[in-house]
Write a protein that holds these residues in place. Structure first.
Motif, PDB file in Angstrom:
ATOM      1  N   VAL A   1       0.866  -1.188   0.000  1.00  0.00           N
ATOM      2  CA  VAL A   1       0.000   0.000   0.000  1.00  0.00           C
ATOM      3  C   VAL A   1       0.903   1.240   0.000  1.00  0.00           C
ATOM      4  N   LEU A   2       0.564   2.204  -0.872  1.00  0.00           N
ATOM      5  CA  LEU A   2       1.391   3.412  -1.026  1.00  0.00           C
ATOM      6  C   LEU A   2       1.556   4.163   0.305  1.00  0.00           C
ATOM      7  N   ILE A   3       2.768   4.601   0.572  1.00  0.00           N
ATOM      8  CA  ILE A   3       3.048   5.407   1.767  1.00  0.00           C
ATOM      9  C   ILE A   3       2.552   6.832   1.511  1.00  0.00           C
ATOM     10  N   PRO A   4       1.783   7.402   2.420  1.00  0.00           N
ATOM     11  CA  PRO A   4       1.301   8.779   2.211  1.00  0.00           C
ATOM     12  C   PRO A   4       2.462   9.762   2.049  1.00  0.00           C
ATOM     13  N   ARG A   5       2.245  10.766   1.184  1.00  0.00           N
ATOM     14  CA  ARG A   5       3.281  11.761   0.889  1.00  0.00           C
ATOM     15  C   ARG A   5       2.831  13.138   1.357  1.00  0.00           C
ATOM     16  N   PRO A   6       3.819  14.042   1.583  1.00  0.00           N
ATOM     17  CA  PRO A   6       3.463  15.402   2.014  1.00  0.00           C
ATOM     18  C   PRO A   6       2.535  16.113   1.024  1.00  0.00           C
ATOM     19  N   GLU A   7       2.713  15.858  -0.289  1.00  0.00           N
ATOM     20  CA  GLU A   7       1.856  16.562  -1.269  1.00  0.00           C
ATOM     21  C   GLU A   7       0.387  16.190  -1.086  1.00  0.00           C
ATOM     22  N   THR A   8       0.156  15.014  -0.556  1.00  0.00           N
ATOM     23  CA  THR A   8      -1.227  14.583  -0.349  1.00  0.00           C
ATOM     24  C   THR A   8      -1.852  15.320   0.845  1.00  0.00           C
TER      25      THR A   8
ATOM     26  N   SER B   1      -9.089  12.389  -5.137  1.00  0.00           N
ATOM     27  CA  SER B   1      -8.311  11.210  -5.520  1.00  0.00           C
ATOM     28  C   SER B   1      -6.831  11.526  -5.659  1.00  0.00           C
ATOM     29  N   ASN B   2      -6.018  10.566  -5.228  1.00  0.00           N
ATOM     30  CA  ASN B   2      -4.591  10.570  -5.520  1.00  0.00           C
ATOM     31  C   ASN B   2      -4.347   9.303  -6.329  1.00  0.00           C
ATOM     32  N   PRO B   3      -4.666   9.357  -7.628  1.00  0.00           N
ATOM     33  CA  PRO B   3      -4.577   8.140  -8.438  1.00  0.00           C
ATOM     34  C   PRO B   3      -3.121   7.836  -8.785  1.00  0.00           C
ATOM     35  N   PRO B   4      -2.844   6.650  -9.345  1.00  0.00           N
ATOM     36  CA  PRO B   4      -1.496   6.439  -9.888  1.00  0.00           C
ATOM     37  C   PRO B   4      -1.279   7.448 -11.001  1.00  0.00           C
ATOM     38  N   TYR B   5      -0.160   8.190 -10.959  1.00  0.00           N
ATOM     39  CA  TYR B   5      -0.009   9.251 -11.966  1.00  0.00           C
ATOM     40  C   TYR B   5       1.408   9.443 -12.497  1.00  0.00           C
ATOM     41  N   ILE B   6       2.328   8.592 -12.107  1.00  0.00           N
ATOM     42  CA  ILE B   6       3.684   8.774 -12.636  1.00  0.00           C
ATOM     43  C   ILE B   6       3.740   8.158 -14.041  1.00  0.00           C
ATOM     44  N   PRO B   7       4.161   8.944 -15.050  1.00  0.00           N
ATOM     45  CA  PRO B   7       4.266   8.363 -16.388  1.00  0.00           C
ATOM     46  C   PRO B   7       5.203   7.154 -16.361  1.00  0.00           C
TER      47      PRO B   7
ATOM     48  N   GLU C   1      14.116   3.168  -3.722  1.00  0.00           N
ATOM     49  CA  GLU C   1      13.366   3.053  -2.465  1.00  0.00           C
ATOM     50  C   GLU C   1      11.860   3.035  -2.749  1.00  0.00           C
ATOM     51  N   VAL C   2      11.452   3.750  -3.813  1.00  0.00           N
ATOM     52  CA  VAL C   2      10.043   3.762  -4.206  1.00  0.00           C
ATOM     53  C   VAL C   2       9.743   2.604  -5.158  1.00  0.00           C
ATOM     54  N   VAL C   3      10.499   2.554  -6.262  1.00  0.00           N
ATOM     55  CA  VAL C   3      10.199   1.587  -7.332  1.00  0.00           C
ATOM     56  C   VAL C   3      10.311   0.135  -6.868  1.00  0.00           C
TER      57      VAL C   3
ATOM     58  N   LEU D   1       0.902  -0.473  -8.880  1.00  0.00           N
ATOM     59  CA  LEU D   1      -0.528  -0.223  -9.101  1.00  0.00           C
ATOM     60  C   LEU D   1      -0.924   1.172  -8.625  1.00  0.00           C
ATOM     61  N   ALA D   2      -0.237   1.658  -7.588  1.00  0.00           N
ATOM     62  CA  ALA D   2      -0.577   2.964  -7.023  1.00  0.00           C
ATOM     63  C   ALA D   2       0.272   4.082  -7.608  1.00  0.00           C
ATOM     64  N   LEU D   3       1.221   3.731  -8.485  1.00  0.00           N
ATOM     65  CA  LEU D   3       2.166   4.732  -8.988  1.00  0.00           C
ATOM     66  C   LEU D   3       2.082   4.955 -10.491  1.00  0.00           C
ATOM     67  N   ASP D   4       1.926   3.870 -11.254  1.00  0.00           N
ATOM     68  CA  ASP D   4       2.057   3.932 -12.709  1.00  0.00           C
ATOM     69  C   ASP D   4       0.790   4.484 -13.361  1.00  0.00           C
TER      70      ASP D   4
ATOM     71  N   VAL E   1      -7.907  16.442  -7.513  1.00  0.00           N
ATOM     72  CA  VAL E   1      -7.107  15.278  -7.892  1.00  0.00           C
ATOM     73  C   VAL E   1      -5.624  15.629  -7.895  1.00  0.00           C
ATOM     74  N   GLU E   2      -4.834  14.773  -7.233  1.00  0.00           N
ATOM     75  CA  GLU E   2      -3.380  14.961  -7.240  1.00  0.00           C
ATOM     76  C   GLU E   2      -2.820  14.339  -8.522  1.00  0.00           C
ATOM     77  N   LEU E   3      -1.901  15.047  -9.185  1.00  0.00           N
ATOM     78  CA  LEU E   3      -1.365  14.558 -10.461  1.00  0.00           C
ATOM     79  C   LEU E   3       0.128  14.836 -10.591  1.00  0.00           C
TER      80      LEU E   3
HETATM   81  N1  GLN Z   1       3.690  11.368  -5.209  1.00  0.00           N
HETATM   82  C1  GLN Z   1       4.048  10.006  -5.381  1.00  0.00           C
HETATM   83  C2  GLN Z   1       5.517   9.882  -5.681  1.00  0.00           C
HETATM   84  O1  GLN Z   1       6.130  10.827  -6.079  1.00  0.00           O
HETATM   85  C3  GLN Z   1       3.235   9.388  -6.506  1.00  0.00           C
HETATM   86  C4  GLN Z   1       1.924   9.011  -6.048  1.00  0.00           C
HETATM   87  C5  GLN Z   1       1.014   8.635  -7.151  1.00  0.00           C
HETATM   88  O2  GLN Z   1       1.362   8.213  -8.249  1.00  0.00           O
HETATM   89  N2  GLN Z   1      -0.208   8.813  -6.854  1.00  0.00           N
HETATM   90  O3  GLN Z   1       6.107   8.845  -5.487  1.00  0.00           O
END
Ligand code: GLN
Length: 296
Positions: A96-103, A198-204, A215-217, A223-226, A254-256
């Motif tokens: 499960v994705l770790i919450p980030r400050p931007e969220t 929503s904070n959907p998966p949004y990294i290209p 550390e992330v990848v 599923l929560a990133l791509d 929406v976070e993007l």
């Molecule tokens: N902000 C996250 C990151 O930079 C990405 C989260 C997401 O894709 N929703 O790792």
């Protein structure tokens, strides 16, 4: 390691810091403090007032396991199982994705939208798509008591964790957690939801492969990133379903990805039925959040 000297807090602190540094941890002191605090139950300040306290054999065993996980590059939040987010503390788990400050900033935008309704509007109804740990929904419900939130996630691991976090915070009545794809099967309340967040998966996909640190990848769920080729795959799908769920005048936050916000606002304008979208920056001044309201 000479076995005869007792492993006091100070000795463990010094040794672990050096070890993690050699293993490439960028913040070895911080990691060490977090791990000692997690293992001993002492606060980070108490660590410095208990230097001579020896660790128990059980603490040493747990310390060893935690150090090895961290040394292999696993995020601290997974190792200690905990994460502070705004006013709450959440349990974190691999998968499960770790919450980030931007969220945390995304939550600010969502609260602003809820507050703009005015008190006379009564309790708000919110929908979150892709809740993960539950950081967003649980913050909304705890910071604005009375708000009802439906939180969805397609991952059973996330749904289970979100429910546990919710129950630990005593928010069972305020937050309903549903396992589904986007909002499939979710029935909008009469009049529609006031807020979609929503904070959907949004990294290209390419960025995820080339630029995102190991550390992330290597540890967090893709599923929560791509977010697909341009990072907007899931956003497009969200944009297609929101009109059927959101009340007239209701707001979408929406976070993007920082490079996707202009394109995302164009998509909103093309979709029609929306007031002009606003782009909000994160704490590092990168465009991060899209806020748009349905036409009334
Ligand atoms: N902000 C996250 C990151 O930079 C990405 C989260 C997401 O894709 N929703 O790792």
């Amino acid at each position: 390691m000479p076995a005869q000297e007792p492993w006091t807090i100070q000795r463990v602190l010094d040794w672990t810091r050096g070890y993690l540094e050699r293993k490439g941890d960028e913040h070895p002191r911080l990691s060490t403090e977090w791990i000692i605090s997690y293992v001993t139950g002492l606060s980070r300040v108490e660590i410095y007032t208990n230097f001579d306290r020896p660790l128990t054999p059980d603490e040493l065993t747990r310390m060893h396991a935690a150090i090895e996980r961290r040394a292999s590059g696993e995020p601290l939040q997974y190792v200690t199982g905990e994460m502070a987010f705004r006013h709450i503390v959440l349990t974190c788990e691999p998968g499960v994705l770790i919450p980030r400050p931007e969220t945390e900033v995304l939550v600010d935008c969502a609260l602003e939208a809820l507050d703009a309704r005015g008190e006379e509007a009564g309790p708000a109804q919110a929908l979150e798509i892709g809740c993960g740990t539950g950081c967003i929904s649980l913050s909304l419900a705890s910071e604005r008591p009375g708000t009802h939130v439906v939180a969805t996630d397609v991952s059973p691991t996330a749904v289970a964790l979100c429910k546990r976090n919710r129950d630990a915070l005593g928010l069972e009545d305020a937050v309903e957690v549903v396992e589904c794809d986007l909002a499939e099967g979710v029935e909008a309340p009469e009049g529609g939801f006031d807020l979609l967040v929503s904070n959907p998966p949004y990294i290209p996909t390419e960025v995820l492969a080339r630029e995102v640190p190991p550390e992330v990848v290597d540890f967090e769920p893709h599923l929560a990133l791509d977010g697909g080729a341009d990072g907007l795959d899931v956003f497009r799908r969200i944009l297609a379903v929101v009109p059927g769920l959101l009340a007239p005048g209701g707001t979408m936050c929406v976070e993007l990805y920082e490079g996707s916000l202009d394109q995302a606002s164009d998509l909103v304008a093309e979709a029609g039925g929306w007031q002009p979208a606003r782009i909000v920056e994160d704490l590092t001044h990168r465009p991060r959040i899209l806020v748009a309201a349905r036409e009334a």
